[in-house]
Enzyme design. Structure first.
Site, PDB file in Angstrom:
ATOM      1  N   LYS A 300     -13.728  40.537  14.545  1.00 23.57           N
ATOM      2  CA  LYS A 300     -13.723  40.895  15.965  1.00 23.57           C
ATOM      3  C   LYS A 300     -13.186  39.752  16.804  1.00 23.57           C
ATOM      4  O   LYS A 300     -13.324  38.588  16.421  1.00 23.57           O
ATOM      5  CB  LYS A 300     -15.170  41.166  16.437  1.00 23.57           C
ATOM      6  CG  LYS A 300     -15.765  42.455  15.962  1.00 23.57           C
ATOM      7  CD  LYS A 300     -17.178  42.604  16.521  1.00 23.57           C
ATOM      8  CE  LYS A 300     -17.785  43.920  16.085  1.00 23.57           C
ATOM      9  NZ  LYS A 300     -17.063  45.107  16.557  1.00 23.57           N
ATOM     10  N   ARG A 374     -20.643  53.244   9.655  1.00 20.18           N
ATOM     11  CA  ARG A 374     -20.585  54.527   8.964  1.00 20.18           C
ATOM     12  C   ARG A 374     -20.738  54.350   7.454  1.00 20.18           C
ATOM     13  O   ARG A 374     -21.243  55.226   6.758  1.00 20.18           O
ATOM     14  CB  ARG A 374     -19.299  55.283   9.361  1.00 20.18           C
ATOM     15  CG  ARG A 374     -18.026  54.550   9.111  1.00 20.18           C
ATOM     16  CD  ARG A 374     -16.884  55.019  10.024  1.00 20.18           C
ATOM     17  NE  ARG A 374     -16.912  54.322  11.311  1.00 20.18           N
ATOM     18  CZ  ARG A 374     -16.012  54.491  12.282  1.00 20.18           C
ATOM     19  NH1 ARG A 374     -15.005  55.337  12.131  1.00 20.18           N
ATOM     20  NH2 ARG A 374     -16.104  53.813  13.391  1.00 20.18           N
TER      21      ARG A 374
HETATM   22  N1  BES Z   1     -20.961  47.800  16.110  1.00 23.81           N
HETATM   23  C1  BES Z   1     -19.672  48.221  16.474  1.00 23.81           C
HETATM   24  C2  BES Z   1     -19.654  49.196  17.654  1.00 23.81           C
HETATM   25  C3  BES Z   1     -20.073  48.612  18.968  1.00 23.81           C
HETATM   26  C4  BES Z   1     -19.125  48.087  19.830  1.00 23.81           C
HETATM   27  C5  BES Z   1     -21.393  48.637  19.358  1.00 23.81           C
HETATM   28  C6  BES Z   1     -19.532  47.555  21.035  1.00 23.81           C
HETATM   29  C7  BES Z   1     -21.792  48.119  20.582  1.00 23.81           C
HETATM   30  C8  BES Z   1     -20.855  47.573  21.422  1.00 23.81           C
HETATM   31  C9  BES Z   1     -18.985  48.909  15.308  1.00 23.81           C
HETATM   32  O1  BES Z   1     -19.362  48.472  14.047  1.00 23.81           O
HETATM   33  C10 BES Z   1     -17.531  48.602  15.440  1.00 23.81           C
HETATM   34  O2  BES Z   1     -17.169  47.483  15.240  1.00 23.81           O
HETATM   35  N2  BES Z   1     -16.740  49.596  15.786  1.00 23.81           N
HETATM   36  C11 BES Z   1     -15.347  49.404  15.942  1.00 23.81           C
HETATM   37  C12 BES Z   1     -14.681  50.302  14.942  1.00 23.81           C
HETATM   38  C13 BES Z   1     -13.212  50.219  14.878  1.00 23.81           C
HETATM   39  C14 BES Z   1     -12.719  48.845  14.565  1.00 23.81           C
HETATM   40  C15 BES Z   1     -12.731  51.130  13.804  1.00 23.81           C
HETATM   41  C16 BES Z   1     -14.982  49.764  17.360  1.00 23.81           C
HETATM   42  O3  BES Z   1     -15.514  50.747  17.867  1.00 23.81           O
HETATM   43  O4  BES Z   1     -14.218  49.037  17.967  1.00 23.81           O
HETATM   44 MN    MN Z   2     -18.171  46.859  13.351  1.00 24.72          MN
END
Ligand code: BES
Ligand code: MN
Ligand code: ZN
Length: 526
Positions: A300, A374
């Site tokens: 991230k 997921r």
């Molecule tokens: N934990 C995150 C989702 C999330 C984002 C929760 C912001 C709370 C605040 C999840 O695991 C994630 O990283 N999702 C990504 C998925 C994508 C890279 C396919 C997202 O939504 O950006």
């Molecule tokens: Mn994630």
């Protein structure tokens, strides 16, 4: 050897709640809170004598007060007996015809009163109930709000040896409620206040976990805290360690956890009352338990990454709900399943393009290691089915996509069964944690189809919908609802009723749902 980055916060004391049908005598409360709506102060839930006593002092302080939600005014006023009282006006916002919305207002007003009292170091706060057609439920909402408002996440502030502040701290919250005077209704008021306390304290328990730094809550510590809670409240717990996760073929959970030095765990807590109404029914709460989400190899960006310490908020909510149910004792079987792992990049980490075989037997191509929720949930869902779950709700801080779609005020609800989706929607609304239904449809299947495996974990936008479609394949025919709480589990800025940080969302909904199911299911909980 203790690791100095793994801090254990002190246990949070609880607010003592009490009920009274009269105003406290002079000197017995430091602060007396009154709700003010946009159309004026409301003393309608108070006994007549209290209304009379307060009515004379209110006009002095209300003119400048708009009653906007979260607004507070603390003033010393003369009262009819010639003494003075410290009054706290609390803005409760616009009136709402909808009872659930009006309970939500009241919940927030009680929380704002408590936070104000905390800030001014008043030890004993009394709260005058506004009018309501349903005094017991209104009292519950106020009790919930008071306990929520008492929550703080400043665990690590201030040196212990510097705590020489002698000023009083808020310790008591007394509801002044006419319906608490003898009679049938007073019993209901008492029971609802107790329920509100239990549920809100359980939500605060979940919140603490979600507010803890990643270093202080790796999967094994998450499991240890769940075990501590389970033994306190008489719940059964079994935690599958990493070797077991691997041996049983939970490749999703194993794969996400494999990059971390902290091993994954599958936490399973059961509530099994004797004499359950129907012991063939098993309600399962499956909660995402990523104790820190760096994104893994698909790492991230740095901005806001610290919030990913709360990526186990769904898991904490599932466990928090069982903490409450163990005390409220509905006659139904419930299990909480929390696949817990830390998502880290390393030389051992899962890579984009890798394929995992899950507990259900399906394979998943890992296109993006940041779509890890997921992957752990599908194993949690398959495990729920192995245990014989007849209805499932999963909760997960799953996608940024749902934040784009709905923002902070609604969680995304997805499901494979209209009747079950409607029941969860109603429970959420009654709990004051509203949801908005989104589609689960094979129209979106291209996004989860892989060239080399049964499914893939990421295929572009809309991602919240694709993630839900993938989960649905693992729920199979079992009535299942997925709540994407990515936006609602975390508050970016403090408000009058809450500090910034974890919200504990989901606990109230799950408890409402389990208690409604016990009242006879679909027909009874409208
Ligand atoms: N934990 C995150 C989702 C999330 C984002 C929760 C912001 C709370 C605040 C999840 O695991 C994630 O990283 N999702 C990504 C998925 C994508 C890279 C396919 C997202 O939504 O950006
Ligand atoms: Mn994630
Ligand atoms: Zn995540």
């Amino acid at each position: 050897m203790t690791n100095p980055t793994q801090l254990s916060p002190p246990a949070i004391g609880a607010l003592k709640l009490s009920l009274a049908s009269e105003l406290p005598p002079h000197g017995a409360a430091d602060l007396l809170a009154v709700c003010v709506y946009a159309d004026g102060a409301d003393l309608g839930g108070a006994p007549a004598a209290a209304r009379d006593a307060l009515a004379s002092s209110l006009p002095d302080v209300t003119p400048d007060f708009t009653g906007e939600e979260g607004e507070t005014l603390d003033a010393l006023v003369a009262d009819a007996g010639g003494g003075a009282r410290r009054l706290l006006l609390v803005g409760a916002g616009e009136r709402d015809e909808d009872p659930d919305a009006s309970f939500a207002n009241l919940r927030r007003a009680a929380a704002a009163a408590v936070r104000h009292a905390r800030g001014t170091r008043a030890a004993r706060l009394a709260f005058v109930m506004p009018g309501s057609d349903d005094a017991p439920r209104a009292a519950r909402a106020a009790a919930e709000g008071a306990c929520h408002g008492f929550y703080e996440n400043d665990f690590y502030q201030g040196r212990e040896d510097e705590d020489d502040d002698e000023r009083p701290r808020l310790a008591e919250f007394r509801l002044i409620c006419a319906a608490a005077a003898a009679g049938d209704e007073s019993e209901r008021v008492r029971a609802e206040v107790e329920r509100g306390r239990v549920v809100a304290e359980s939500a605060n328990w979940a919140r603490t976990l979600a507010d803890l730094p990643g270093a202080s809550l790796p999967p094994r510590e998450f499991a240890r805290r769940a075990a501590e809670m389970a033994s306190e409240f008489g719940l059964k717990i079994e935690t599958l360690p990493a070797e077991e996760i691997r041996a049983r073929g939970m490749g999703g959970l194993w794969g996400v956890g494999q990059g971390s030095d902290e091993p994954p765990a599958l936490i399973v807590v059961r509530y099994e009352p004797e004499g359950a109404n129907d012991s063939d029914e098993l309600l399962a709460f499956v909660g995402k338990g990523i104790t820190f989400d760096t994104g893994g190899i698909s790492i991230k960006p740095a901005a806001h990454m610290e919030e990913m310490k709360s990526d186990m908020a769904g898991g904490a909510a599932a466990l928090g709900a069982l903490r409450a149910l163990a005390q409220l004792k509905p006659p139904c079987h419930v299990v909480a399943i929390v696949p817990a792992a830390e998502n880290m990049p390393s030389g051992k980490a899962i890579k984009p393009g890798d394929v995992v075989r899950t507990l259900a037997g399906y394979t998943i191509e890992v296109v993006d290691t940041d779509a890890e929720g997921r992957l752990v949930l599908v194993d949690g869902l398959a495990y729920a089915r192995e245990l014989g779950a007849t209805r499932i709700v999963d909760l997960a801080t799953l996608t940024g996509s749902v934040i784009v779609a709905l923002g902070d005020h609604r969680a995304g609800l997805f499901g494979n069964d209209d009747e079950w989706a409607a029941r969860v929607t109603r429970a959420a609304r009654r709990a004051g944690e509203p949801v908005w239904r989104m589609p689960v449809s094979d129209d979106y299947r291209k996004q989860i189809e892989s060239d080399i495996a049964d499914f893939k974990n990421y295929g572009g936008r809309p991602d919240a919908t694709a993630a839900a479609l993938l989960l649905s394949k693992f729920a199979g025919p079992v009535p299942w609802v997925h709540l994407d709480i990515a936006a609602t589990a975390w508050l970016e800025e403090p408000t009058a009723y809450s500090p910034a940080g974890a919200t504990g969302t989901g606990v109230r909904t799950l408890v409402e749902l389990a208690l409604a199911a016990d009242a006879g299911g679909a027909a009874a909980d409208i």
